[in-house]
Design an enzyme around this catalytic site. Structure first.
Site, PDB file in Angstrom:
ATOM      1  N   GLY A 193       0.835  -1.202   0.000  1.00 33.75           N
ATOM      2  CA  GLY A 193       0.000   0.000   0.000  1.00 33.75           C
ATOM      3  C   GLY A 193       0.861   1.239   0.000  1.00 33.75           C
ATOM      4  O   GLY A 193       2.049   1.194   0.344  1.00 33.75           O
ATOM      5  N   GLN A 226       2.819   9.907   1.534  1.00 39.39           N
ATOM      6  CA  GLN A 226       4.121   9.238   1.430  1.00 39.39           C
ATOM      7  C   GLN A 226       4.885   9.650   0.183  1.00 39.39           C
ATOM      8  O   GLN A 226       6.098   9.419   0.107  1.00 39.39           O
ATOM      9  CB  GLN A 226       3.945   7.716   1.434  1.00 39.39           C
ATOM     10  CG  GLN A 226       3.475   7.166   2.773  1.00 39.39           C
ATOM     11  CD  GLN A 226       3.382   5.659   2.707  1.00 39.39           C
ATOM     12  OE1 GLN A 226       2.372   5.123   2.276  1.00 39.39           O
ATOM     13  NE2 GLN A 226       4.442   4.976   3.119  1.00 39.39           N
ATOM     14  N   CYS A 250       6.295  -0.476   6.501  1.00 40.60           N
ATOM     15  CA  CYS A 250       5.862   0.780   5.887  1.00 40.60           C
ATOM     16  C   CYS A 250       6.992   1.269   4.995  1.00 40.60           C
ATOM     17  O   CYS A 250       8.151   1.283   5.429  1.00 40.60           O
ATOM     18  CB  CYS A 250       5.552   1.803   6.981  1.00 40.60           C
ATOM     19  SG  CYS A 250       4.999   3.391   6.332  1.00 40.60           S
ATOM     20  N   LEU A 251       6.660   1.673   3.774  1.00 36.42           N
ATOM     21  CA  LEU A 251       7.690   2.143   2.847  1.00 36.42           C
ATOM     22  C   LEU A 251       8.360   3.415   3.357  1.00 36.42           C
ATOM     23  O   LEU A 251       9.453   3.752   2.902  1.00 36.42           O
ATOM     24  CB  LEU A 251       7.087   2.366   1.456  1.00 36.42           C
ATOM     25  CG  LEU A 251       6.588   1.095   0.757  1.00 36.42           C
ATOM     26  CD1 LEU A 251       5.906   1.445  -0.565  1.00 36.42           C
ATOM     27  CD2 LEU A 251       7.721   0.096   0.539  1.00 36.42           C
ATOM     28  N   HIS A 260      -3.884   0.804   8.052  1.00 35.86           N
ATOM     29  CA  HIS A 260      -2.535   1.376   7.997  1.00 35.86           C
ATOM     30  C   HIS A 260      -2.504   2.586   7.053  1.00 35.86           C
ATOM     31  O   HIS A 260      -1.992   3.653   7.413  1.00 35.86           O
ATOM     32  CB  HIS A 260      -1.550   0.299   7.532  1.00 35.86           C
ATOM     33  CG  HIS A 260      -0.147   0.773   7.350  1.00 35.86           C
ATOM     34  ND1 HIS A 260       0.895   0.339   8.135  1.00 35.86           N
ATOM     35  CD2 HIS A 260       0.404   1.656   6.454  1.00 35.86           C
ATOM     36  CE1 HIS A 260       2.012   0.940   7.743  1.00 35.86           C
ATOM     37  NE2 HIS A 260       1.743   1.742   6.717  1.00 35.86           N
ATOM     38  N   GLU A 261      -3.066   2.416   5.851  1.00 34.12           N
ATOM     39  CA  GLU A 261      -3.007   3.509   4.871  1.00 34.12           C
ATOM     40  C   GLU A 261      -3.882   4.678   5.308  1.00 34.12           C
ATOM     41  O   GLU A 261      -3.519   5.844   5.106  1.00 34.12           O
ATOM     42  CB  GLU A 261      -3.427   3.009   3.480  1.00 34.12           C
ATOM     43  CG  GLU A 261      -2.572   1.879   2.916  1.00 34.12           C
ATOM     44  CD  GLU A 261      -1.079   2.158   2.970  1.00 34.12           C
ATOM     45  OE1 GLU A 261      -0.671   3.322   2.851  1.00 34.12           O
ATOM     46  OE2 GLU A 261      -0.309   1.195   3.163  1.00 34.12           O
ATOM     47  N   HIS A 296      -2.157   7.034   7.606  1.00 34.28           N
ATOM     48  CA  HIS A 296      -1.255   7.993   6.952  1.00 34.28           C
ATOM     49  C   HIS A 296      -1.969   9.305   6.652  1.00 34.28           C
ATOM     50  O   HIS A 296      -1.354  10.371   6.682  1.00 34.28           O
ATOM     51  CB  HIS A 296      -0.726   7.413   5.631  1.00 34.28           C
ATOM     52  CG  HIS A 296       0.468   6.518   5.782  1.00 34.28           C
ATOM     53  ND1 HIS A 296       1.672   6.964   6.262  1.00 34.28           N
ATOM     54  CD2 HIS A 296       0.652   5.204   5.484  1.00 34.28           C
ATOM     55  CE1 HIS A 296       2.552   5.959   6.258  1.00 34.28           C
ATOM     56  NE2 HIS A 296       1.950   4.884   5.801  1.00 34.28           N
TER      57      HIS A 296
HETATM   58 NI    NI Z   1       2.884   3.025   5.591  1.00 35.50          NI
END
Ligand code: NI
Length: 180
Positions: A47, A52, A102-103, A144-145, A148
């Site tokens: 995701g 991000q 997480c990226l 999670h997304e 953000h």
């Molecule tokens: Ni993330």
């Protein structure tokens, strides 16, 4: 299309509340989403939220790989999906520890408490409704997304810091526990 630069934890864009998308059908939003899909795939992520990639708007993309599903009827494989201006409702009181990464926090993983079942709603780039009632990995990645978009990264959700660490170490813990 283009691969976008991913902001890392500590960058202010990740720690603010993102803004509603005024026109989900606009060419700028369509291009952003195409680039986000490409960036997510290039980074091998599940995701990616717009903040991000340095865009403080309320939208995210995700996918559910066949290898990640729980077996629940509401947790099936999902190809690349975008959710614009999402609303998430946590359902029930079944909260489980789920391993995630997480990226924006490269090289690390943690077990994070997430609701097993949620309902989410939003639109795609045709203004068509997307979402539904989902469980398992699908529910976890959406939580999670969505976080953000409110400037929340998973470390602030942690309840057990012994399950937060470098991926190589945590993957060893996961293997010892027999998967995630
Ligand atoms: Ni993330």
């Amino acid at each position: 299309m283009a691969i976008l630069k991913i902001a890392r934890m500590g960058h202010p864009v990740l720690h603010r509340v993102a803004d509603q998308v005024a026109d989900p059908t606009s060419p700028e939003i369509r291009k952003l989403i195409a680039d986000m899909f490409e960036t997510m795939e290039d980074a091998n992520g599940a995701g990616l939220a717009a903040p991000q990639v340095h865009v403080p708007l309320r939208l995210f993309v995700f996918r559910v790989a066949a290898t990640r599903v729980s077996g629940d009827a509401e947790d099936v494989q999902v190809a690349n999906r975008v959710v614009i201006n999402p609303v998430v409702t946590l359902l029930g009181d079944d909260v489980r520890m789920r391993f995630e990464g997480c990226l924006s926090i490269p090289g690390m993983r943690a077990a994070v408490p997430r609701h097993w079942r949620i309902r989410y709603e939003g639109v795609d780039t045709d203004n068509a409704p997307v979402g539904g009632e989902v469980t398992g990995f699908h529910a976890g990645v959406v939580q999670h997304e969505y976080d953000h978009l409110d400037g929340i990264l998973y470390p602030s959700r942690l309840t057990d810091f012994s399950l937060f660490g470098f991926s190589e170490e945590i993957n060893r813990v996961i293997a010892e526990r027999g998967g995630n």
